[in-house]
Write an enzyme that holds these catalytic residues in place. Structure first.
Site, PDB file in Angstrom:
ATOM      1  N   ARG A  48       0.820  -1.224   0.000  1.00 62.33           N
ATOM      2  CA  ARG A  48       0.000   0.000   0.000  1.00 62.33           C
ATOM      3  C   ARG A  48       0.854   1.275   0.000  1.00 62.33           C
ATOM      4  O   ARG A  48       0.334   2.357  -0.220  1.00 62.33           O
ATOM      5  CB  ARG A  48      -0.974  -0.013   1.182  1.00 62.33           C
ATOM      6  CG  ARG A  48      -1.943   1.171   1.175  1.00 62.33           C
ATOM      7  CD  ARG A  48      -3.122   1.011   2.109  1.00 62.33           C
ATOM      8  NE  ARG A  48      -2.740   0.590   3.439  1.00 62.33           N
ATOM      9  CZ  ARG A  48      -2.151   1.357   4.359  1.00 62.33           C
ATOM     10  NH1 ARG A  48      -1.870   2.617   4.086  1.00 62.33           N
ATOM     11  NH2 ARG A  48      -1.826   0.877   5.548  1.00 62.33           N
ATOM     12  N   TYR A 102     -15.235  10.395 -19.446  1.00 65.26           N
ATOM     13  CA  TYR A 102     -15.550   9.003 -19.106  1.00 65.26           C
ATOM     14  C   TYR A 102     -16.641   9.018 -18.024  1.00 65.26           C
ATOM     15  O   TYR A 102     -16.566   9.811 -17.070  1.00 65.26           O
ATOM     16  CB  TYR A 102     -14.284   8.312 -18.596  1.00 65.26           C
ATOM     17  CG  TYR A 102     -14.543   6.926 -18.090  1.00 65.26           C
ATOM     18  CD1 TYR A 102     -14.835   5.892 -18.970  1.00 65.26           C
ATOM     19  CD2 TYR A 102     -14.540   6.636 -16.729  1.00 65.26           C
ATOM     20  CE1 TYR A 102     -15.104   4.614 -18.514  1.00 65.26           C
ATOM     21  CE2 TYR A 102     -14.799   5.359 -16.262  1.00 65.26           C
ATOM     22  CZ  TYR A 102     -15.082   4.359 -17.159  1.00 65.26           C
ATOM     23  OH  TYR A 102     -15.352   3.102 -16.709  1.00 65.26           O
ATOM     24  N   ASP A 174      -6.816  12.676 -18.977  1.00 63.58           N
ATOM     25  CA  ASP A 174      -7.054  11.241 -19.084  1.00 63.58           C
ATOM     26  C   ASP A 174      -6.582  10.844 -20.476  1.00 63.58           C
ATOM     27  O   ASP A 174      -7.198  11.190 -21.480  1.00 63.58           O
ATOM     28  CB  ASP A 174      -8.555  10.957 -18.891  1.00 63.58           C
ATOM     29  CG  ASP A 174      -8.854   9.455 -18.887  1.00 63.58           C
ATOM     30  OD1 ASP A 174      -8.100   8.703 -19.521  1.00 63.58           O
ATOM     31  OD2 ASP A 174      -9.853   9.062 -18.260  1.00 63.58           O
ATOM     32  N   LYS A 199      -7.231  -0.580 -20.120  1.00 66.21           N
ATOM     33  CA  LYS A 199      -7.441  -0.455 -21.562  1.00 66.21           C
ATOM     34  C   LYS A 199      -6.150  -0.783 -22.326  1.00 66.21           C
ATOM     35  O   LYS A 199      -5.706  -1.909 -22.255  1.00 66.21           O
ATOM     36  CB  LYS A 199      -7.985   0.934 -21.875  1.00 66.21           C
ATOM     37  CG  LYS A 199      -9.149   1.365 -20.951  1.00 66.21           C
ATOM     38  CD  LYS A 199     -10.374   0.485 -21.066  1.00 66.21           C
ATOM     39  CE  LYS A 199     -11.352   0.644 -19.901  1.00 66.21           C
ATOM     40  NZ  LYS A 199     -11.724   2.011 -19.573  1.00 66.21           N
TER      41      LYS A 199
END
Ligand code: PLP
Length: 389
Positions: A48, A102, A174, A199
């Site tokens: 993390r 998006y 983005d 993607k």
């Protein structure tokens, strides 16, 4: 080899890789440990904290591909986007975003920001003047996405970056649809680049991941929030993503080639009424796309001629699969009205130019003749079905 001189595909294949000193294996070993001995007080390795060996190795590769100084890898694109937005926005701040975003990003803004006292404005005309009009004294961030979904509109990256610099505003993009193969926004003056690695970076429709790339200074600010939000990616998937990126360059170049061929073929087709692809001269933003993109990407949209039913057409396709996601090596298609943009009202869709008959195609790496043949046979079947009616 000097990493400064590495070309794109060499970075994809090699940069950052972990040497297997013990067994001399050809690929990076996976380190799945969640617990590491303290080397010294400064380095506490923990997944993390985004600093396991595999995370660090892949971050170097992704940073280099986007020409940034540093990168972090997240458990999803939305984890990367939300963490980054909250790292630069606090109560009382304002953000300007382009309207065509998006869906998940729009939901994040519309559903979460008000609760946290963050103001936001959308820009309908994607020109730098459009963004300029929305800037307020408390504007901290301008957020863009280009090419956009599903009509592949193009925002002038450099114009927006220049405008933001004049006003001391951070810019975020983005860059998912373009991928680092086709567009490197940092070179055009953008501060922070975001990716849904689900993607093109992943590219095989089997990984959910995200990435952020920026300067060391910005990445440190993002890291401080990231460790609190806890959106890191499992090391096994990090390793899968490293493997996937080895072929990023060759995959996307093939997708560029196929999509351009397909777009030109569709444009000439008598049963197609509209094609949206930034690589077509008929695209309204073609000149901007040409200026800022190295290739035009694998995404395109089109409309069937009046009288040909888009849902029936989709069902008749044999090679191209109906699928919600995109950017895999296989070609996929969806109806934005029925899927990605179903939550918008009819008016909102109309405002963005999304008709009910619109189909969005994510072009894969297949032979382009097989794709055109599949579309052709599906059109013919739909015509027969319409005649039978
Ligand atoms: C898919 C996608 C996202 C969200 O990514 P997830 O990995 O699904 O969280 C963000 N932006 C764009 C452009 C996308 O296509």
């Amino acid at each position: 080899m000097d990493t400064q001189k590495m070309g794109f595909n060499t970075i994809c294949t090699h940069l950052g890789e972990i040497k297997d000193e013990q067994f001399k294996g050809a690929v990076s070993p996976i380190y799945m440990s969640t617990s590491y001995a303290f080397e010294d007080v400064d380095i506490k390795r923990y997944p993390r904290y985004f600093n396991t060996p595999n995370q660090e190795a892949l971050s170097k590769k992704i940073a280099k591909l986007e020409k940034g100084e540093s990168a972090l890898i997240f458990g999803s694109g939305m984890a990367a986007i939300s963490t980054t937005l909250f790292a630069f926005l606090q109560k009382g701040d304002h953000i300007v975003l382009q309207r065509t975003l998006y869906g998940g990003t729009a939901n994040l803004v519309n559903e979460e920001f008000e609760k946290h006292g963050i103001e936001f404005s959308y820009v309908d005309t994607q020109t730098s003047e459009g963004f300029k009009e929305k800037i307020k004294p408390n504007t901290k961030v301008i957020y863009i996405e280009t090419p956009s979904n599903p009509l592949l509109t193009i925002t002038d990256i450099k114009a927006v970056a220049d405008l933001a610099k004049e006003n001391n505003i951070i810019t975020m993009i983005d860059n998912t649809f373009a991928s680092p193969v086709n567009q490197n926004p940092i070179e055009l003056g953008i501060d922070i680049v975001l990716h849904s690695a689900t993607k093109y970076l992943g590219g095989h429709s089997d990984i959910l991941a995200g990435a952020v790339i920026s300067s060391e200074k910005n990445m440190d600010q993002i890291f401080q929030v990231a460790k609190n939000f806890g959106g890191s990616l499992s090391d096994f998937t990090v390793w899968m993503l490293e493997r996937s990126i080895k072929t990023l360059g060759i995959r996307v170049k093939q997708q560029n080639k196929n999509a351009l061929k397909l777009a030109k073929w569709l444009e000439k087709h008598q049963d197609i009424s509209a094609v949206y692809y930034p690589g077509l001269k008929s695209h309204p933003d073609y000149e901007i796309a040409k200026k800022q993109m190295k290739g035009y990407g694998g995404m395109l949209s089109f409309e069937l001629k009046e009288g040909l039913n888009a849902s029936k057409f989709q069902k008749e396709l044999r090679l191209i699969k109906s699928s919600m996601s995109l950017a895999g090596v296989e070609s996929t298609i969806l109806s934005p009205t029925l899927t990605s943009h179903a939550l918008l009202t009819e008016e909102e869709r109309a405002l963005q130019g999304i008709s009910d008959g619109l189909l969005r195609l994510s072009v894969g790496i297949e032979e382009d003749e097989d794709l055109t043949q599949d579309i052709q046979q599906a059109i013919e079947k739909v015509k027969i079905l319409e005649l039978e009616h």
